[in-house]
Design a protein around this motif. Structure first.
Motif, PDB file in Angstrom:
ATOM      1  N   ILE A 189       5.499  -6.370  -5.046  1.00 36.10           N
ATOM      2  CA  ILE A 189       5.808  -5.073  -4.440  1.00 36.10           C
ATOM      3  C   ILE A 189       6.947  -4.436  -5.222  1.00 36.10           C
ATOM      4  O   ILE A 189       7.947  -5.095  -5.522  1.00 36.10           O
ATOM      5  N   ARG A 190       6.802  -3.165  -5.529  1.00 37.13           N
ATOM      6  CA  ARG A 190       7.849  -2.441  -6.241  1.00 37.13           C
ATOM      7  C   ARG A 190       8.591  -1.545  -5.264  1.00 37.13           C
ATOM      8  O   ARG A 190       8.053  -0.542  -4.781  1.00 37.13           O
ATOM      9  N   SER A 215       0.830  -1.202   0.000  1.00 36.77           N
ATOM     10  CA  SER A 215       0.000   0.000   0.000  1.00 36.77           C
ATOM     11  C   SER A 215       0.866   1.254   0.000  1.00 36.77           C
ATOM     12  O   SER A 215       0.607   2.207  -0.746  1.00 36.77           O
ATOM     13  N   PHE A 216       1.910   1.249   0.831  1.00 39.22           N
ATOM     14  CA  PHE A 216       2.767   2.432   0.943  1.00 39.22           C
ATOM     15  C   PHE A 216       3.477   2.735  -0.368  1.00 39.22           C
ATOM     16  O   PHE A 216       3.461   3.883  -0.850  1.00 39.22           O
ATOM     17  N   PHE A 217       4.125   1.741  -0.971  1.00 41.24           N
ATOM     18  CA  PHE A 217       4.899   1.998  -2.189  1.00 41.24           C
ATOM     19  C   PHE A 217       3.997   2.243  -3.403  1.00 41.24           C
ATOM     20  O   PHE A 217       4.390   2.954  -4.327  1.00 41.24           O
ATOM     21  N   ASP A 218       2.799   1.674  -3.403  1.00 39.35           N
ATOM     22  CA  ASP A 218       1.846   1.976  -4.481  1.00 39.35           C
ATOM     23  C   ASP A 218       1.396   3.433  -4.388  1.00 39.35           C
ATOM     24  O   ASP A 218       1.198   4.102  -5.402  1.00 39.35           O
ATOM     25  N   LEU A 278       9.661  -9.740   2.032  1.00 37.02           N
ATOM     26  CA  LEU A 278       9.756  -8.615   1.099  1.00 37.02           C
ATOM     27  C   LEU A 278      10.616  -8.986  -0.098  1.00 37.02           C
ATOM     28  O   LEU A 278      10.266  -8.668  -1.246  1.00 37.02           O
ATOM     29  N   TYR A 279      11.728  -9.649   0.148  1.00 37.21           N
ATOM     30  CA  TYR A 279      12.589 -10.102  -0.946  1.00 37.21           C
ATOM     31  C   TYR A 279      11.798 -10.988  -1.919  1.00 37.21           C
ATOM     32  O   TYR A 279      11.874 -10.812  -3.143  1.00 37.21           O
ATOM     33  N   LYS A 280      11.022 -11.919  -1.380  1.00 34.64           N
ATOM     34  CA  LYS A 280      10.213 -12.815  -2.215  1.00 34.64           C
ATOM     35  C   LYS A 280       9.154 -12.032  -2.983  1.00 34.64           C
ATOM     36  O   LYS A 280       8.909 -12.297  -4.173  1.00 34.64           O
ATOM     37  N   ALA A 281       8.513 -11.074  -2.308  1.00 33.51           N
ATOM     38  CA  ALA A 281       7.455 -10.299  -2.959  1.00 33.51           C
ATOM     39  C   ALA A 281       8.011  -9.472  -4.113  1.00 33.51           C
ATOM     40  O   ALA A 281       7.367  -9.328  -5.159  1.00 33.51           O
ATOM     41  N   ILE A 282       9.205  -8.935  -3.936  1.00 34.85           N
ATOM     42  CA  ILE A 282       9.844  -8.161  -5.003  1.00 34.85           C
ATOM     43  C   ILE A 282      10.188  -9.071  -6.177  1.00 34.85           C
ATOM     44  O   ILE A 282       9.981  -8.710  -7.350  1.00 34.85           O
TER      45      ILE A 282
END
Length: 453
Positions: A190-191, A149-152, A181-185
């Motif tokens: 997540i961007r 949510s934050f980075f979007d 976070l590493y996996k999500a990227i």
């Protein structure tokens, strides 16, 4: 050189004007990317009935735009300690609890994102008791919702180097969050430009801390032979419970070990051995009738993070400033339940997660205060030696180097050892809260970790 000086002067003038006009008040709206010295804050509903609060400060370096500096997320310990409160006003934020400027604020060299996690911490809250996080997996998955949510929403930070800094139990959470976070990227969910994690006085391997308490206190002349035998005896009981997978029992025994230490050391402070503990305040929430050993632990390890002065600040002027806090949500009001809900997960180690981060190429920094007891440096070194990371032997062969906060001074402020993507900082004359005790060295370390020195 002249052009750079003029640009710096312009930014200084803009910063002065913004302060003069009161533009630092912050709001729930996004601040324009070109503006400096701004703030933003909001809630993210991370699960049904679970609402997490975050507070962002844009970097205020007079000679650089915030986009030229990293973004640092700070995670507090406990679990139940508030980043927006303690980490912000007691350690690294722009103002102290008297709302006076902090000379060693990290905001000079990074934008700062404070998050009250797990849900129920600080201004974060839950609507039902079954919404509290009970394990690290839930803590990490909640944070993934918040970070997405934050980075979007703040796309200006998607390419800025992003670091997670942490303290105490926040380090255990930071390890789990970093891996997810590493996996999500990698999956494109997540961007962001995730650049590393720093684990400060972190509860990575609880048993290694407990087993080292006796030897550490003995070496510091705070235990005699009899006291050492008593502390070592209860520590062995904790080890046996963990070996059997009895984590709730291990948490209870951990509490008993602390009582044994207090009795044998005349009340040594677990957060700085050169000071003495103060009596824990009464918890006025009715919890004193529930699982009293855990409640006593909560009093010691969470209540000290929300002392009277900080609580009055957060529930008074800060609550009024933020405006979006629900009427029935007091800062820190649910912290005790956060701590109690994590009872079974509390003593579980996450060394394997650190191994995964290192093998994935994530930059991992470990730092520890020399005078910390609860997570003493001996315990940190013990679990570090048990990493399965293939490069560990080469890391161990290196000799540390001294660091000085003042180049003109011969006084050593810390030692550091680094190899590839693993670094270890030994911070001298600091207790558990390194930035509070040694602000200049903590700021220097942050700049080194984020490759600004």
């Amino acid at each position: 050189m002249v052009l750079a000086w003029r640009m710096c002067s312009v930014r200084l003038w803009r910063l002065f004007l913004s302060l003069l006009l009161g533009l630092n008040a912050g709001s729930t709206a996004d601040w324009p990317a070109e503006e400096e010295g701004k703030e933003a804050w909001d809630y993210v509903t991370v699960r049904k009935d679970a609402h997490m609060f975050w507070w962002l400060y844009y970097a205020t370096n007079p000679c650089k735009n915030f986009s030229e500096l990293p973004l640092v997320m700070w995670l507090q310990g406990g679990p139940g300690g508030s980043s927006t409160g303690f980490g912000n006003f007691e350690e690294i934020g722009p103002l102290d609890t008297q709302l006076k400027p902090r000379n060693t604020t990290w905001l000079q060299w990074a934008s700062l994102l404070f998050v009250d996690n797990p849900v129920g911490t600080g201004f974060s809250y839950v609507n039902t008791t079954d919404a509290y996080a009970k394990d690290l997996a839930t803590v990490a998955s909640d944070m993934m919702v918040l970070l997405k949510s934050f980075f979007d929403r703040h796309k200006e930070f998607q390419t800025v180097p992003f670091y997670i800094f942490s303290e105490s139990y926040g380090g255990k959470m930071a390890a789990g969050i970093s891996l997810e976070l590493y996996k999500a990227i990698q999956q494109g969910a997540i961007r962001c430009n995730f650049s590393g994690v720093a684990l400060g006085d972190s509860w990575i391997s609880p048993i290694d801390s407990v087993l080292s308490w006796g030897p550490y206190l003995y070496s510091m002349s705070l235990l005699d032979d009899k006291g050492l035998a008593e502390v070592s005896g209860i520590a062995e009981q904790v080890l046996k419970a963990i070996d059997k997978g009895l984590y709730k029992e291990a948490t209870q025994l951990w509490g008993k070990a602390e009582v044994v230490i207090e009795k044998n050391t005349d009340g040594v402070n677990f957060y700085n051995i050169l000071t003495k503990s103060t009596p824990s305040p009464a918890m006025g929430s009715g919890l004193e009738f529930l699982r009293s050993p855990l409640v006593r632990l909560c009093q010691r390890h969470v209540r000290h993070l929300q002392g009277d002065a900080l609580s009055q600040l957060m529930n008074g002027p800060i609550r009024k400033k933020l405006k979006i806090i629900p009427e029935d949500c007091s800062w820190g009001g649910q912290a005790s339940y956060v701590f109690l809900s994590m009872e079974e997960d509390f003593m579980k180690p996450v060394i394997s997660i650190v191994d995964e981060l290192l093998e994935a190429g994530v930059n991992v920094t470990v730092y520890n205060g020399q005078l910390d007891l609860i997570v003493d440096t001996m315990g940190q070194e013990a679990w570090l030696r048990r990493l399965k990371w293939p490069q560990l032997s080469k890391f161990n062969q290196l000799k540390w180097k001294a660091l000085h906060t003042n180049p003109k001074s011969s006084e050593t402020s810390a030692f550091v050892k680094s190899y590839e993507n693993l670094s270890f900082y030994w911070i001298l004359r600091a207790g558990h809260m390194v930035p509070s005790d040694q602000g200049e060295m903590a700021l220097k370390m942050m700049r080194l970790v984020t490759e600004q020195e």
